[in-house]
Scaffold this motif. Structure first.
Motif, short mmCIF file in Angstrom:
data_model
loop_
_atom_site.label_atom_id
_atom_site.label_comp_id
_atom_site.label_asym_id
_atom_site.label_seq_id
_atom_site.Cartn_x
_atom_site.Cartn_y
_atom_site.Cartn_z
N THR A 178 -6.40 7.35 2.39
CA THR A 178 -6.74 7.49 0.97
C THR A 178 -7.20 8.92 0.75
O THR A 178 -8.12 9.39 1.43
CB THR A 178 -7.84 6.48 0.58
N GLU A 195 -4.16 5.93 -2.77
CA GLU A 195 -5.00 4.94 -2.10
C GLU A 195 -4.15 4.16 -1.11
O GLU A 195 -3.12 3.59 -1.48
CB GLU A 195 -5.61 3.99 -3.12
N ASN A 196 -4.57 4.19 0.15
CA ASN A 196 -3.77 3.59 1.21
C ASN A 196 -2.35 4.15 1.20
O ASN A 196 -1.36 3.43 1.37
CB ASN A 196 -3.76 2.07 1.07
N ASN A 197 -2.26 5.44 0.95
CA ASN A 197 -1.01 6.21 0.86
C ASN A 197 -0.10 5.73 -0.27
O ASN A 197 1.12 5.86 -0.21
CB ASN A 197 -0.24 6.18 2.18
N SER A 231 -12.35 6.64 -8.85
CA SER A 231 -12.04 5.62 -7.86
C SER A 231 -13.18 4.61 -7.75
O SER A 231 -12.94 3.39 -7.66
CB SER A 231 -11.79 6.29 -6.50
N SER A 236 -12.51 0.42 -6.50
CA SER A 236 -11.44 0.43 -5.51
C SER A 236 -11.98 0.03 -4.15
O SER A 236 -13.11 0.36 -3.77
CB SER A 236 -10.83 1.84 -5.42
N TYR A 238 -10.78 1.17 -1.56
CA TYR A 238 -10.50 2.31 -0.69
C TYR A 238 -11.45 3.48 -1.01
O TYR A 238 -11.83 3.69 -2.15
CB TYR A 238 -9.05 2.78 -0.86
N ILE A 240 -12.01 7.63 -0.73
CA ILE A 240 -11.31 8.91 -0.55
C ILE A 240 -11.86 9.61 0.69
O ILE A 240 -13.06 9.86 0.80
CB ILE A 240 -11.46 9.80 -1.79
#
Length: 303
Positions: A178, A195-197, A231, A236, A238, A240
């Protein structure tokens, strides 16, 4: 798929990259070059003086570039991530029109398209996610006319966010991460949250400070901070981990990276090179830096 040429016009230069993505795990780059562009010819993706740009394109034409794909990066492009059920292309295009209708009031005669961000969900839900896109026809026409005058045939047009998400999807080192990618072009910075690629959000900000100054460094810090807060605000799952940058000079990198690490407690670094990029001209292999060509390399990927 054979060799293609991709051209991207930024505020400070015209990029040309030639290559192919014949193999799923390899992007081959046969040639790359950036032609310096006079200040003021291109502002925020809008052509304000076509004369110097046309001269560069004509030089490319004289060097054998007769066809190309065009990459456009502009704050004038409308985008929106949308979850969709399984539908036909015509129906997805209508959803794109409907989703962007609430923000098209200040724009005239839009051209719509979409790209698939996620063909299916990992949790088994039916449907997927698309990126709805729209651009004013007159902006598109200005590019098309420019290339017609240069006698370079356009084979297709892509936008920066789509090219970037195609590139990151291919980079094994980005899997499950992320992060934020910030691309600085003149006095604009575009930042993309993954986020999570998976691409989820982007913003574009005008910079008011002179490059390299303390105020500039704080603007970079503030921009990343805003995405971190965004985010968190949407709860989220995830966090960063890293802020990647494209378009900073060496001195700016040292200052910006240090400031972000100390104040935001995340890693900050230059967007990395990748082993999946193969430079065919070994004499120029060390001269190629992926952070200089993220949009154009991404545009070579045809998915």
């Amino acid at each position: 798929m054979g060799k293609e040429n991709v051209i991207y016009i930024s505020s400070h230069g015209v990029q040309l990259i030639s290559g192919s993505n014949d193999k799923e795990d390899m992007i081959k780059v046969d040639a790359f070059r950036e032609y310096p562009l006079a200040e003021g010819a291109m502002i925020n993706g809008v052509i304000t003086d076509d004369t110097p740009i046309l001269e560069i394109l004509k030089e490319m034409r004289s060097n054998g570039i007769t066809t190309a794909r065009l990459l456009i990066d502009s704050g004038q492009i409308l985008t929106k991530n949308v979850d969709v059920p399984i539908l036909k292309k015509k129906e997805l295009l209508q959803i794109t029109r409907d989703e962007l209708s609430d923000i098209e009031g200040s724009y005239e005669d839009l051209v719509y398209d979409y790209c698939v961000l996620r063909p299916k969900y990992e949790d088994g839900r039916k449907g997927g996610e698309i990126l709805c896109c729209a651009i004013e026809r007159k902006l598109l026409a200005s590019y098309i006319e420019l290339f017609e005058n240069a006698e370079i045939t356009l084979k297709g047009i892509d936008i920066s966010v789509n090219a970037l998400q195609k590139l990151t999807n291919e980079l094994v080192d980005m899997a499950d991460k992320t992060y934020v990618i910030s691309v600085i072009d003149g006095n604009n910075v575009s930042s993309y949250l993954f986020e999570n690629n998976h691409y989820t959000f982007s913003n574009r900000t005008r910079l008011f400070s002179d490059r390299g100054t303390y105020e500039f460094i704080m603007e970079m810090n503030s921009n990343i901070s805003q995405l971190i807060q965004f985010s968190k605000s949407k709860r989220s799952q995830y966090t960063i981990e890293t802020a990647y940058f494209c378009g900073l000079d060496d001195e700016e990198e040292q200052k910006v990276f240090k400031n972000i690490r100390e104040n935001l407690d995340i890693e900050a670094k230059e967007f990395p090179n990748s082993k999946i990029i193969y430079i065919t001209d070994k004499s120029r292999e060390k001269a190629f830096q992926l952070h200089d060509y993220v949009f154009t390399v991404g545009c070579l990927i045809r998915k």
